[in-house]
Design a protein around this motif. Structure first.
Motif, PDB file in Angstrom:
ATOM      1  N   TYR A   1      21.643  12.453   8.139  1.00 58.31           N
ATOM      2  CA  TYR A   1      22.832  12.947   7.498  1.00 58.31           C
ATOM      3  C   TYR A   1      23.181  11.816   6.312  1.00 58.31           C
ATOM      4  CZ  TYR A   1      27.577  13.967   6.420  1.00 58.31           C
ATOM      5  OH  TYR A   1      28.934  14.196   5.922  1.00 58.31           O
ATOM      6  N   GLN A   2      23.141  10.616   6.435  1.00 56.10           N
ATOM      7  CA  GLN A   2      23.651   9.798   5.556  1.00 56.10           C
ATOM      8  C   GLN A   2      22.602   9.734   4.466  1.00 56.10           C
ATOM      9  OE1 GLN A   2      26.554   8.897   5.450  1.00 56.10           O
ATOM     10  NE2 GLN A   2      27.153   8.779   7.545  1.00 56.10           N
ATOM     11  N   LEU A   3      21.258   9.780   4.837  1.00 56.79           N
ATOM     12  CA  LEU A   3      20.428   9.966   3.739  1.00 56.79           C
ATOM     13  C   LEU A   3      20.315  11.136   2.981  1.00 56.79           C
ATOM     14  CD1 LEU A   3      17.656   8.940   2.570  1.00 56.79           C
ATOM     15  CD2 LEU A   3      16.260  10.211   4.130  1.00 56.79           C
ATOM     16  N   GLY A   4      20.631  12.371   3.371  1.00 53.42           N
ATOM     17  CA  GLY A   4      20.948  13.487   2.689  1.00 53.42           C
ATOM     18  C   GLY A   4      22.142  13.304   1.546  1.00 53.42           C
TER      19      GLY A   4
ATOM     20  N   GLU B   1      16.366  18.940   2.824  1.00 54.03           N
ATOM     21  CA  GLU B   1      15.202  18.341   3.883  1.00 54.03           C
ATOM     22  C   GLU B   1      16.119  17.743   5.001  1.00 54.03           C
ATOM     23  OE1 GLU B   1      11.227  16.379   5.065  1.00 54.03           O
ATOM     24  OE2 GLU B   1      11.877  16.832   2.972  1.00 54.03           O
ATOM     25  N   SER B   2      16.871  16.897   4.583  1.00 56.87           N
ATOM     26  CA  SER B   2      17.787  15.840   5.457  1.00 56.87           C
ATOM     27  C   SER B   2      18.829  16.722   6.019  1.00 56.87           C
ATOM     28  CB  SER B   2      18.317  14.615   4.499  1.00 56.87           C
ATOM     29  OG  SER B   2      17.338  14.013   3.999  1.00 56.87           O
ATOM     30  N   PHE B   3      19.747  17.425   5.321  1.00 60.07           N
ATOM     31  CA  PHE B   3      20.877  18.015   5.979  1.00 60.07           C
ATOM     32  C   PHE B   3      20.149  18.958   6.986  1.00 60.07           C
ATOM     33  CE2 PHE B   3      23.194  16.741   2.119  1.00 60.07           C
ATOM     34  CZ  PHE B   3      23.999  15.759   2.682  1.00 60.07           C
ATOM     35  N   SER B   4      19.214  19.564   6.477  1.00 63.50           N
ATOM     36  CA  SER B   4      18.488  20.886   7.503  1.00 63.50           C
ATOM     37  C   SER B   4      17.747  20.043   8.679  1.00 63.50           C
ATOM     38  CB  SER B   4      17.337  21.509   6.568  1.00 63.50           C
ATOM     39  OG  SER B   4      17.942  22.298   5.614  1.00 63.50           O
TER      40      SER B   4
END
Length: 381
Positions: free
Chosen positions: A290-293, A307-310
């Protein structure tokens, strides 16, 4: 509730039809809360079938519900004389003895129930409860931890287990103070205590004193960073987490926290690098994805952010509800910036639905809190 649960279980059967009929009537009355009728039916069973252990057990259950502890003890003891391994008899015998403050007898009988039924969360909970009252805190923690493994959502077990661990912590800290009242650990414990009381200035001061004594101790700078973070002193928190990583370069927790604070301080490029390192060590971390997104979105790396949030939404069963809800919101924004209106609308619809459910839950909590406060006020008046 415990008695009602046992009343719903299939009883052993007497040999004659008259006793069997009375037993069924008595169990029905017990489940409906008609204790006088249940007592009358079960008493007749013990007269008609004096060798039937189940009749004395059910009679004991009624007496427990009525708070007639001495009489219930007599009934359970008769049951056990007929069948020394009768399931539940030692449990309720121990409960009755505990109610009469016969702790040694209660521990003996509850221990016997656990031996007969080692997977009984109820027996382990009551064993732990009695051990706690008797001053055996370590034993209580062991029993209640086992009970929690068997029944993780039982609120009674969770309450007694939490209390046992709290008392064990208190005992440990008191002994620590007796052994070395000038130890830096005392400052660390005081800092934790002040945080729990939301006295953050004092917590930070105690943590700083601990660091003065042991500046290279792993965990202390992270603890100080947590305190600064709660005070919204992000620059100080960032510095503390950086110091922690210098001492413990492999620390996942402090790396994650530093990345999150970096985002709050508008440093998405720093956050992205830190979160990627977190995910190298813990690839399944919902929070790190989540934080990467968030970092990728701020850096206009929209495909990566999607991709990160998914990943978070695809693992919804493991995700914190707030993070899951915010992931859908972030997806709606990133899809919109990527010129994907249909996907943006779908994500936004899910977010709004989840937000509505969260608002309803919060409103219900508030209403319940107001009702409790009103009731307490009426009782005081």
């Amino acid at each position: 509730m415990l008695v009602a649960g046992w009343a719903c279980r299939a009883p052993s059967r007497p040999q004659d039809s008259a006793s069997e009929k009375l037993l069924a009537q008595g169990n029905s009355a017990l489940r409906q809360g008609n204790f006088a009728e249940a007592f009358e039916k079960f008493s007749r069973v013990t007269v008609i079938a004096p060798q039937f252990s189940g009749g004395f057990f059910d009679l004991g259950l009624v007496l427990v519900q009525q708070g007639k502890w001495e009489e219930s003890i007599a009934a359970f003891e008769k049951c056990l004389r007929l069948d020394a391994k009768f399931r539940g008899a030692h449990l309720f015998l121990g409960i009755a003895e505990y109610r009469l403050n016969r702790l040694a007898d209660a521990k003996r009988d509850l221990k016997r129930e656990v031996e007969l039924a080692p997977q009984s969360a109820e027996a382990l909970m009551w064993t732990g409860t009695v051990q706690l009252v008797d001053g055996d805190i370590e034993g209580a923690v062991g029993s209640l931890d086992r009970a929690a493994l068997l029944s993780p959502d039982n609120v009674d077990i969770l309450y007694h287990r939490g209390r046992a661990h709290m008392l064990l912590s208190q005992k440990s800290y008191e002994h620590m103070y007796e052994v070395d009242p000038k130890s830096w650990r005392i400052h660390q414990v005081l800092a934790q205590s002040f945080v729990e009381q939301e006295r953050y200035e004092e917590a930070a001061r105690e943590c700083q004193l601990a660091i003065q004594d042991h500046p290279e101790e792993p965990g202390l700078h992270e603890q100080l960073g947590d305190i600064y973070w709660k005070q919204n002193q992000l620059e100080s928190a960032e510095s503390a987490f950086q110091q922690e990583l210098r001492i413990d370069p492999e620390g996942i927790s402090s790396r994650y926290k530093l990345g999150t604070v970096s985002l709050e301080r508008s440093k998405p490029e720093v956050a992205e690098e830190l979160m990627r390192k977190v995910l190298q060590a813990s690839p399944g971390s919902i929070e790190a994805h989540y934080q990467l997104g968030r970092a990728q979105a701020q850096l206009a790396q929209y495909d990566g952010a999607i991709e990160s949030f998914s990943f978070v939404t695809a693992n919804s069963s493991r995700a914190d509800k707030d993070i899951l809800r915010q992931s859908y919101y972030q997806l709606s924004q990133v899809y919109r910036r990527s010129q994907k209106p249909d996907e943006s609308k779908k994500a936004l619809d899910v977010f709004l639905s989840m937000k509505q459910e969260a608002d309803i839950r919060e409103d219900k909590k508030l209403q319940d809190k107001l009702k409790r406060a009103s009731k307490e006020t009426e009782e005081h008046e």
